[in-house]
Design an enzyme around this catalytic site. Structure first.
Site, PDB file in Angstrom:
ATOM      1  N   ASP A  27     -95.465  -8.374  31.684  1.00 27.31           N
ATOM      2  CA  ASP A  27     -94.803  -8.978  30.530  1.00 27.31           C
ATOM      3  C   ASP A  27     -93.885 -10.105  30.995  1.00 27.31           C
ATOM      4  OD1 ASP A  27     -93.905  -9.435  27.984  1.00 27.31           O
ATOM      5  OD2 ASP A  27     -92.667  -7.641  27.837  1.00 27.31           O
ATOM      6  N   ASP A  69     -98.270 -13.954  26.457  1.00 25.60           N
ATOM      7  CA  ASP A  69     -97.314 -13.698  27.535  1.00 25.60           C
ATOM      8  C   ASP A  69     -97.364 -12.279  28.088  1.00 25.60           C
ATOM      9  OD1 ASP A  69     -96.267 -12.429  25.325  1.00 25.60           O
ATOM     10  OD2 ASP A  69     -94.199 -13.071  25.686  1.00 25.60           O
ATOM     11  N   GLU A  70     -98.450 -11.540  27.836  1.00 23.67           N
ATOM     12  CA  GLU A  70     -98.526 -10.191  28.399  1.00 23.67           C
ATOM     13  C   GLU A  70     -99.972  -9.739  28.534  1.00 23.67           C
ATOM     14  OE1 GLU A  70     -97.253  -6.876  25.881  1.00 23.67           O
ATOM     15  OE2 GLU A  70     -97.204  -8.242  24.165  1.00 23.67           O
TER      16      GLU A  70
END
Length: 428
Positions: free
Chosen positions: A19, A116-117
């Site tokens: 993350d 973003d993860e």
């Protein structure tokens, strides 16, 4: 299960949840450290007007009391030195591809969840070191090669890996084993268990089930009675159990669209606009139901001779609102169709879809003063439709100049209306 901190389990999986920390702001800091490094920064859609809300903010800004979702005006009062940055999604995608490519060098089993993860199954990556070695190397390389901070959760399943990555930010690395669950999770509120939303947590609260530990010890039959199959899942999740695989082939819906063949050819712009509003409304509703936003609007127009054209335009920022989609559909029609030519079929399609959690920029499409009212109205309309059906709410623009005539004729959107049907007219 064996300790994932030291070696691989004989039977079972080793999962990483990766993350990025304050991703948008971290990207801008990586691009222009001379301007943004260690400064309080925030990404906001309405930088020039100092309106809208904070989409995300750096940790330096958070330390000064700035929060995601805060009005920009309020944020500037709290932190006058706050640096506002306009979103740049092409730049975010570049950095996203960058850190994902590093992740795939450790395992082919990488499942992107958002920009973003991602999840990584490193069970088969023994030759690259211990799970902890891999996690530390991954974090170090992303920081070194892309100047991005990230937090990592290391666990025997996706649920616990996600919970672990949230425990320490920024630049955290947390191991969460099954045997750690009672000590590390059971004293936390039910709402902190990944997968339990606010309304479910409220319902559990009313049942005097306030912590994850209490949930773990609740009779499963009672939970199933109150929540259906989700009750069984909650009981299992509270014990840290999750069998869902890391799916590297997971794909987003590529498009959402609706077309309609018209009962008679249309030539008048007002009639076309009513149909486009209807189609925009249906596609936007499906978009919200799937918790997605769209960056591209496309219209389809078919002539009576069956020849068809499609025209599209990419928006400056993603959206999930009927208003923005309909506005772009009308512009495309006016730009690409000769008024008066007959139309047999119309369609509206949304493309370049992304999870709504990936970006909150759509919140800034309205001025700050109007945004809460419009969001509340959209939510109310969706709730009414969920309960009473799609025709429970119609905008005035769908009904034409004389809605009563359409009601008397019992012809609205191609459906029959009974005398007791409830209609709520929303003035555009």
């Amino acid at each position: 299960m064996s300790d994932v901190k030291d070696h691989y389990p004989v039977n079972g999986r080793v999962i990483i949840h990766l993350d990025m920390n304050a991703f948008y702001c971290s990207v801008h800091e990586a691009e222009e450290p001379e301007y943004y490094k260690d400064k309080p920064t925030a990404v906001s859609g309405s930088v020039e007007q100092r309106k809208g809300i904070i989409v995300t903010c750096s940790y330096a800004a958070r330390n000064k009391g700035i929060k995601t979702g805060m009005a920009v005006k309020q944020a500037m009062r709290i932190c006058p030195e706050l640096l506002l940055i306009k979103p740049d999604f092409n730049l975010y995608r570049k950095y996203s591809h960058g850190f994902m490519s590093i992740a795939r060098q450790f395992t082919p089993l990488v499942e992107p969840v958002s920009i973003d993860e991602c999840y990584m199954d490193i069970t088969g990556s023994k030759l690259l070191g211990t799970p902890l070695d891999i996690a530390e190397s991954l974090q170090r390389r992303i920081k070194s090669e892309w100047q991005l901070p990230c937090s990592i959760g290391l666990a025997p399943n996706k649920l616990l890996a996600k919970m672990a990555s949230d425990m320490k930010k920024p630049m955290g690395l947390t191991v969460l084993r099954l045997r750690d669950v009672p000590n590390m999770l059971w004293d936390k509120p039910c709402g902190t268990l990944f997968g339990i939303g606010g309304k479910t947590a409220e319902k559990l609260e009313k049942m005097n089930i306030r912590t994850i530990g209490q949930l773990a010890n609740t009779d499963e039959a009672l939970l199933i009675k109150q929540f259906g199959v989700m009750g069984a899942w909650m009981k299992s999740a509270a014990h840290g159990m999750d069998q869902s695989p890391v799916n590297p082939n997971r794909e987003q819906s590529k498009s959402i669209g609706h077309t309609t063949t018209l009962p008679s050819d249309l030539t008048e712009q007002d009639d076309v606009f009513r149909v486009l509003l209807n189609l925009s409304d249906q596609t936007a509703r499906r978009l919200r139901r799937q918790n997605l936003v769209a960056s591209t609007v496309q219209i389809t127009i078919r002539r009576p001779d069956m020849s068809t054209i499609t025209r599209s335009h990419t928006l400056s920022a993603p959206t999930q609102t009927t208003e923005e989609i309909n506005k772009e559909a009308r512009k495309l029609f006016q730009r690409h169709w000769k008024l008066g030519d007959p139309i047999r079929l119309l369609g509206v399609t949304l493309q370049n879809l992304a999870p709504a959690d990936e970006t909150a920029v759509q919140l800034d499409l309205f001025s700050y003063e109007d945004q809460p009212r419009k969001e509340a109205l959209t939510k109310a309309m969706d709730t009414l439709r969920d309960r009473f059906g799609e025709d429970a709410v119609l905008t005035a623009g769908m009904l034409g100049d004389d809605p009563s005539t359409l009601i008397r004729n019992k012809r609205i959107r191609g459906t029959s209306l009974q005398k007791d049907d409830s209609l709520l007219y929303i003035d555009e």
